[in-house]
Design a protein around this motif. Structure first.
Motif, mmCIF file in Angstrom:
data_model
loop_
_atom_site.group_PDB
_atom_site.id
_atom_site.type_symbol
_atom_site.label_atom_id
_atom_site.label_comp_id
_atom_site.label_asym_id
_atom_site.label_seq_id
_atom_site.Cartn_x
_atom_site.Cartn_y
_atom_site.Cartn_z
ATOM 1 N N ARG A 117 0.838 -1.190 0.000
ATOM 2 C CA ARG A 117 0.000 0.000 0.000
ATOM 3 C C ARG A 117 0.876 1.244 0.000
ATOM 4 O O ARG A 117 1.924 1.283 0.646
ATOM 5 C CB ARG A 117 -0.890 0.038 1.250
ATOM 6 C CG ARG A 117 -1.925 -1.067 1.322
ATOM 7 C CD ARG A 117 -3.167 -0.699 0.558
ATOM 8 N NE ARG A 117 -4.148 -1.782 0.577
ATOM 9 C CZ ARG A 117 -5.351 -1.699 0.025
ATOM 10 N NH1 ARG A 117 -5.730 -0.588 -0.574
ATOM 11 N NH2 ARG A 117 -6.173 -2.717 0.062
ATOM 12 N N HIS A 123 -4.122 5.496 0.163
ATOM 13 C CA HIS A 123 -3.434 4.209 0.330
ATOM 14 C C HIS A 123 -3.787 3.215 -0.779
ATOM 15 O O HIS A 123 -4.265 2.101 -0.525
ATOM 16 C CB HIS A 123 -3.773 3.595 1.690
ATOM 17 C CG HIS A 123 -3.349 4.426 2.864
ATOM 18 N ND1 HIS A 123 -2.075 4.927 3.003
ATOM 19 C CD2 HIS A 123 -4.040 4.857 3.955
ATOM 20 C CE1 HIS A 123 -1.991 5.624 4.130
ATOM 21 N NE2 HIS A 123 -3.165 5.605 4.721
ATOM 22 N N ILE A 125 -3.249 0.446 -3.783
ATOM 23 C CA ILE A 125 -2.427 -0.759 -3.854
ATOM 24 C C ILE A 125 -1.210 -0.501 -4.740
ATOM 25 O O ILE A 125 -1.315 0.125 -5.796
ATOM 26 C CB ILE A 125 -3.247 -1.940 -4.408
ATOM 27 C CG1 ILE A 125 -4.397 -2.281 -3.453
ATOM 28 C CG2 ILE A 125 -2.372 -3.168 -4.620
ATOM 29 C CD1 ILE A 125 -5.319 -3.360 -3.983
ATOM 30 N N HIS A 196 -8.231 1.074 4.755
ATOM 31 C CA HIS A 196 -7.117 1.803 4.162
ATOM 32 C C HIS A 196 -7.531 3.182 3.659
ATOM 33 O O HIS A 196 -6.715 4.103 3.625
ATOM 34 C CB HIS A 196 -6.515 0.987 3.017
ATOM 35 C CG HIS A 196 -5.968 -0.343 3.452
ATOM 36 N ND1 HIS A 196 -4.865 -0.463 4.259
ATOM 37 C CD2 HIS A 196 -6.399 -1.606 3.204
ATOM 38 C CE1 HIS A 196 -4.616 -1.743 4.486
ATOM 39 N NE2 HIS A 196 -5.534 -2.457 3.858
ATOM 40 N N GLU A 310 -8.963 -5.284 -4.749
ATOM 41 C CA GLU A 310 -9.068 -5.022 -3.321
ATOM 42 C C GLU A 310 -9.542 -6.289 -2.602
ATOM 43 O O GLU A 310 -10.427 -6.997 -3.079
ATOM 44 C CB GLU A 310 -10.060 -3.890 -3.055
ATOM 45 C CG GLU A 310 -9.573 -2.523 -3.504
ATOM 46 C CD GLU A 310 -8.551 -1.935 -2.544
ATOM 47 O OE1 GLU A 310 -8.421 -2.460 -1.416
ATOM 48 O OE2 GLU A 310 -7.888 -0.957 -2.917
ATOM 49 N N SER A 313 -8.902 -6.575 4.513
ATOM 50 C CA SER A 313 -7.686 -6.414 5.304
ATOM 51 C C SER A 313 -7.686 -7.409 6.460
ATOM 52 O O SER A 313 -8.717 -7.990 6.823
ATOM 53 C CB SER A 313 -7.597 -4.990 5.854
ATOM 54 O OG SER A 313 -8.653 -4.750 6.766
#
Length: 346
Positions: A117, A123, A125, A196, A310, A313
């Motif tokens: 990130r 943030h 990728i 993020h 995505e 997390s």
């Protein structure tokens, strides 16, 4: 994307004269794929209906500012590790005149050699085959008409009472336009995870034909958010508006002819390559226009291959696991206890 035996050469006299072929690869057979974008113009427009969108704004309410009207300096170069490098550019002059200290455009370009990130909100990728572009319009109040303006007119920016900034983006790819029926395509994806990028649940992207069909195309990817303060708080943010149709670029105007893209590819930008023009305007209803904050950011990832997806997390996975696991554990333990009591009573 090139092999290790390919070098980039620069003919400086030709580059300063804005000639095609000023920048070239010394071994074209080692060039596997090329994808990138140019920024010919910034556009100041008068948002008459307070929509944040430029597509319905008449030409008389638009003022085009070629990026070549600015003089730039390298403010900073940095490399936090062996797998990350970046450069930060800053404007210092506009049309030959020094810019005030608080008036500037900042552009940061960072490339990464790892998957992860970016450190800066939102943030995005990072991958080894991509880079990230971040632009900041900081107190960008310019007198574009040349007329003597009163203080209130300067605050409104060149006489526009509802001023907003937009930016032209010209993506280009090495795909042969004669072989591609459908060039660039826009898509947006929902995400349940905003750890993020707090408060932002969408990921938008534009892909080339080869990116959708193979692993050798190009893409642009971003979160639909533009921050209005330097601390990048979602509570002080607005929206980047982007057209969703991408007609082929048929001719090159002067700002594009002075771009680095033209120095490399010349007329092939329209003759052979798949190129288009995108306009990104910043704003949404009731955000007080650009003069409300005098600060706008936008961050864009661009790369070769398939856009990264995505995923949840680690924190979200833990929360979901606890949310499902604890009730299940209580149910199992409670059921076992009730069963044990019944068996013992017998």
């Amino acid at each position: 994307m090139t092999g290790p035996d390919v070098n980039l050469e620069i003919d400086w006299p030709k580059l300063t004269s804005h000639d095609a072929g000023a920048v070239y690869f010394d071994n074209l057979t080692g060039v596997n794929y090329t994808f990138g974008f140019a920024i010919p113009n910034m556009i100041l427009f008068n948002d008459l209906n307070d929509t944040g969108k430029i597509d319905t704004i008449p030409e008389e309410y638009r003022l085009y500012v070629p990026m070549t009207d600015f003089m730039w300096k390298i403010k900073e170069t940095f490399s936090s590790s062996q797998h990350e490098a970046g450069v930060l550019f800053e404007t210092v002059e506009f049309r030959g005149e020094p810019m005030p200290n608080d008036t500037r455009i900042l552009i940061e370009v960072v490339s990464h050699g790892f998957e992860g990130r970016n450190k800066v909100l939102p943030h995005l990728i990072t991958t080894p085959d991509s880079a990230q572009f971040d632009i900041v319009l900081d107190h960008l109040i310019l007198n574009l008409t040349g007329a003597q303006l009163h203080n209130d007119e300067i605050t409104a920016i060149s006489g526009f009472e509802n001023p907003r900034w937009a930016m032209e983006l010209v993506p280009f790819s090495m795909e042969d336009k004669d072989d591609v029926d459908e060039g660039y395509t826009y898509a947006t994806f929902k995400s349940l995870d905003d750890e993020h990028s707090p408060g932002v649940f969408n990921v938008d992207e534009i892909t080339t034909f080869l990116s959708r069909q193979t692993k050798h195309g190009g893409y642009l990817q971003w979160r639909p958010v533009s921050y209005l303060t330097s601390d990048r708080d979602i509570n002080h943010s607005t929206f980047p508006n982007i057209n969703h149709t991408f007609p082929s670029l048929e001719e090159l105007d002067e700002p594009i002819n002075k771009s680095l893209a033209f120095a490399v590819f010349g007329e092939n930008l329209v003759r052979r390559m798949v190129s288009t023009k995108i306009i990104v305007s910043y704003g949404e209803p009731k955000d007080n226009f650009y003069t409300g904050s005098k600060y706008t950011t936008w961050t864009l990832a661009y790369g070769v291959g398939i856009p990264p997806e995505e995923t949840f997390s680690t924190l979200v996975i833990i929360v979901i696991s606890l949310g499902i696991g604890i009730p299940s554990l209580v149910f199992v333990v409670g059921g076992s206890f009730v069963g044990y009591r019944k068996c013992r009573d017998k």
